[in-house]
Motif scaffolding. Sequence first.
Motif, PDB file in Angstrom:
ATOM      1  N   ARG B 138      -1.532  -0.930   8.353  1.00 20.44           N
ATOM      2  CA  ARG B 138      -0.118  -0.724   8.026  1.00 20.44           C
ATOM      3  C   ARG B 138       0.201  -1.648   6.864  1.00 20.44           C
ATOM      4  NH1 ARG B 138       2.306  -2.378  12.504  1.00 20.44           N
ATOM      5  NH2 ARG B 138       2.465  -0.366  13.537  1.00 20.44           N
ATOM      6  N   LEU B 139       0.731  -1.056   5.783  1.00 23.70           N
ATOM      7  CA  LEU B 139       0.932  -1.852   4.581  1.00 23.70           C
ATOM      8  C   LEU B 139       2.372  -2.318   4.422  1.00 23.70           C
ATOM      9  CD1 LEU B 139      -1.146   0.102   1.909  1.00 23.70           C
ATOM     10  CD2 LEU B 139      -1.856  -1.767   3.387  1.00 23.70           C
ATOM     11  N   GLY B 140       3.316  -1.592   5.010  1.00 24.09           N
ATOM     12  CA  GLY B 140       4.701  -2.020   4.839  1.00 24.09           C
ATOM     13  C   GLY B 140       5.643  -0.841   4.892  1.00 24.09           C
ATOM     14  N   HIS B 141       6.820  -1.038   4.330  1.00 22.92           N
ATOM     15  CA  HIS B 141       7.847   0.001   4.385  1.00 22.92           C
ATOM     16  C   HIS B 141       8.297   0.348   2.986  1.00 22.92           C
ATOM     17  CE1 HIS B 141       8.157  -0.420   8.733  1.00 22.92           C
ATOM     18  NE2 HIS B 141       7.962  -1.707   8.502  1.00 22.92           N
ATOM     19  N   GLU B 142       8.633   1.612   2.801  1.00 20.04           N
ATOM     20  CA  GLU B 142       9.070   2.038   1.491  1.00 20.04           C
ATOM     21  C   GLU B 142       9.944   3.272   1.624  1.00 20.04           C
ATOM     22  OE1 GLU B 142       6.113   0.860  -2.016  1.00 20.04           O
ATOM     23  OE2 GLU B 142       5.993   2.970  -1.442  1.00 20.04           O
ATOM     24  N   ARG B 143      10.794   3.473   0.640  1.00 15.35           N
ATOM     25  CA  ARG B 143      11.654   4.635   0.646  1.00 15.35           C
ATOM     26  C   ARG B 143      10.994   5.737  -0.165  1.00 15.35           C
ATOM     27  NH1 ARG B 143      16.288   4.855  -2.312  1.00 15.35           N
ATOM     28  NH2 ARG B 143      17.712   6.417  -1.499  1.00 15.35           N
ATOM     29  N   ALA B 145      11.604   9.934  -1.177  1.00 10.95           N
ATOM     30  CA  ALA B 145      12.489  11.100  -1.120  1.00 10.95           C
ATOM     31  C   ALA B 145      13.777  10.756  -0.368  1.00 10.95           C
ATOM     32  CB  ALA B 145      11.782  12.294  -0.463  1.00 10.95           C
ATOM     33  N   GLY B 146      14.232   9.529  -0.539  1.00 13.24           N
ATOM     34  CA  GLY B 146      15.487   9.115   0.079  1.00 13.24           C
ATOM     35  C   GLY B 146      15.362   8.723   1.536  1.00 13.24           C
ATOM     36  N   LEU B 147      14.146   8.725   2.076  1.00 17.00           N
ATOM     37  CA  LEU B 147      13.964   8.421   3.501  1.00 17.00           C
ATOM     38  C   LEU B 147      13.171   7.134   3.689  1.00 17.00           C
ATOM     39  CD1 LEU B 147      12.991  12.015   4.702  1.00 17.00           C
ATOM     40  CD2 LEU B 147      15.225  10.905   4.898  1.00 17.00           C
ATOM     41  N   GLN B 148      13.496   6.425   4.758  1.00 12.51           N
ATOM     42  CA  GLN B 148      12.729   5.223   5.090  1.00 12.51           C
ATOM     43  C   GLN B 148      11.386   5.653   5.665  1.00 12.51           C
ATOM     44  OE1 GLN B 148      12.760   2.134   4.455  1.00 12.51           O
ATOM     45  NE2 GLN B 148      14.726   2.231   3.388  1.00 12.51           N
ATOM     46  N   SER B 149      10.322   5.096   5.118  1.00 15.65           N
ATOM     47  CA  SER B 149       9.008   5.469   5.618  1.00 15.65           C
ATOM     48  C   SER B 149       8.143   4.233   5.784  1.00 15.65           C
ATOM     49  CB  SER B 149       8.339   6.449   4.665  1.00 15.65           C
ATOM     50  OG  SER B 149       7.945   5.767   3.493  1.00 15.65           O
ATOM     51  N   THR B 150       7.087   4.380   6.544  1.00 17.11           N
ATOM     52  CA  THR B 150       6.110   3.316   6.712  1.00 17.11           C
ATOM     53  C   THR B 150       4.832   3.719   5.984  1.00 17.11           C
ATOM     54  OG1 THR B 150       7.075   2.863   8.858  1.00 17.11           O
ATOM     55  CG2 THR B 150       4.935   1.873   8.401  1.00 17.11           C
ATOM     56  N   VAL B 151       4.253   2.747   5.285  1.00 22.85           N
ATOM     57  CA  VAL B 151       3.072   3.012   4.467  1.00 22.85           C
ATOM     58  C   VAL B 151       1.816   2.602   5.223  1.00 22.85           C
ATOM     59  CG1 VAL B 151       2.081   2.745   2.175  1.00 22.85           C
ATOM     60  CG2 VAL B 151       4.521   2.281   2.534  1.00 22.85           C
ATOM     61  N   TYR B 152       0.861   3.483   5.320  1.00 24.03           N
ATOM     62  CA  TYR B 152      -0.414   3.201   5.968  1.00 24.03           C
ATOM     63  C   TYR B 152      -1.549   3.510   5.007  1.00 24.03           C
ATOM     64  CZ  TYR B 152       2.367   3.451  10.248  1.00 24.03           C
ATOM     65  OH  TYR B 152       3.313   3.265  11.218  1.00 24.03           O
ATOM     66  N   GLN B 153      -2.684   2.931   5.301  1.00 25.70           N
ATOM     67  CA  GLN B 153      -3.855   3.257   4.501  1.00 25.70           C
ATOM     68  C   GLN B 153      -5.050   3.526   5.396  1.00 25.70           C
ATOM     69  OE1 GLN B 153      -4.112   1.556   0.691  1.00 25.70           O
ATOM     70  NE2 GLN B 153      -6.299   1.133   0.833  1.00 25.70           N
ATOM     71  N   LEU B 154      -5.696   4.654   5.138  1.00 19.75           N
ATOM     72  CA  LEU B 154      -6.958   4.959   5.798  1.00 19.75           C
ATOM     73  C   LEU B 154      -8.047   4.264   4.990  1.00 19.75           C
ATOM     74  CD1 LEU B 154      -6.109   8.649   6.412  1.00 19.75           C
ATOM     75  CD2 LEU B 154      -7.147   7.245   8.198  1.00 19.75           C
ATOM     76  N   GLU B 155      -8.662   3.255   5.611  1.00 21.39           N
ATOM     77  CA  GLU B 155      -9.681   2.470   4.915  1.00 21.39           C
ATOM     78  C   GLU B 155     -11.054   2.931   5.358  1.00 21.39           C
ATOM     79  OE1 GLU B 155      -9.923   0.181   2.701  1.00 21.39           O
ATOM     80  OE2 GLU B 155      -7.814  -0.295   2.366  1.00 21.39           O
TER      81      GLU B 155
END
Lengths: 162, 325
Positions: B138-143, B145-155
Amino acid sequence: MNEKLSALLDNELDPAEWAAVLDAVKQDPQLQQQWQEWYIVRDALSGHVPLSGDFMQRFSARLSAEPVVIAPQRLTAPKGKRWLVPMATAASVAFVGLAVWQFSFRPAAQPLPQMASVSVPAHAQVNAAEVRAYLAAHRNGVADPLGGDHLTTVSFEVGEQR
Amino acid sequence: MRRWSVNQVSRWAVSLLLMLGGAAHAAEQLDRDSAQKLLERAAAAAKQENYAGTYVYQYGDEVATYRMIHLNDGQLDAERRESLDGPPREYYRAGTQVSIYPADQTGGSLDRRYTAKLFPRQLPEQPEKLLNVYGIKRLGHERVAGLQSTVYQLEPLDQYRYPHRFWMDDQSGLLLKWIVMGMRTEAMQTFAFTNIQQGGNVDRRWLKPTRTLQPVTIDSSVGSAKVAQEPGWDIKALPNGFRLLKQTSKTLPGKNRTVIHHLYSDGLTTVSVFIEPYHQRLPLGLAHQGATHLFVRQSGGALVMALGEVPAVTVEAFATAYNAR
């Protein structure tokens, strides 16, 4: 015919022969493709942006004004002679559009002895159509079926990505 | 397709790099159980929710925009997509039946396995096998398309594949953005919603095609074996996690020879192996276009080519695993 087409592309063909060569191109889809590919490769090599749909349209218009291919006063294409337009359309909607594949290879393995007489050039230019078919087969359905144009400007380079 | 100027592209690339860099700290590794639940949630949302929006697709330095709608009323799972720049194109799927505009001139077919796998639905519904070869951070949070989202990375857990980064809507679990990265964690392909409506806000009338669509042949031939078997060939161990999806033998467009095609997937990315009689139209060795690699070698009287959106070691491993008896 390929040599003459090449000469025409390089502006080295005797003008007296233009009409015959262009007639042959009209008849032969393979020559049409060859012409396109050479054109793209030549443009790519001279640093121009590779073929665009717009280019094909201008090219079609010019070619339909043959035999005076480069005569500006005849750029208005007579109706009924726009034979290249369907081809241009087909190219723009093809799953994998036109592509320039510039390969430079380091040979991965020594060729077998009987192949040794045919040396692989250090910088080989591979027939664009040759690779396109594989990439299309690979990506068939994998990629967005709407997004076939994304392969229009791809070109391969030596070795691995760094 | 709209072609962006170099200036626009570079500006875009710089902002993308900044963004990638910015999101890269404070990573938190998910345990396998949470990772599986996360992927299942994203896959379920893409399949079950109603949503409509506009998304951008970037491949290399090309950018194109599409509008899409997806509806699932429990009876029918349907979607429609339409290109917004360049020549008009349309894609409509109802259940497993796909139609497109313009009609496919080449007589090609779409693989059944992928017709329901377009963005934002590319994740497998059973992600267990995927998690044998990728971990999730889990990398963090970001907006987006106007929506709050959580950023993930498949490593990737080995060197045979690239990382994928995705943005998940905190509310619905829908994927809002997906980046396939290359060797330098640059964006190789990006899918990103620029606006999206979900649930009751979706205008159902938009599902109706606007052009005369042609049905597409859906290729449902399935590779019979889990392990490729080809008479006259020894196939050694392949990179972990790749499974045979499909084994066909066909004449490629514009070729007058039969080419054997084995298609492998690890659940996210695919590798193709082609076998055919030796010829010299393809130089031997390794080549790449961006992060897509290609490896050609000779084995006996045959030419083997491995091709895929994977690192060089992967295509080389695939190509060298195939040996003529």
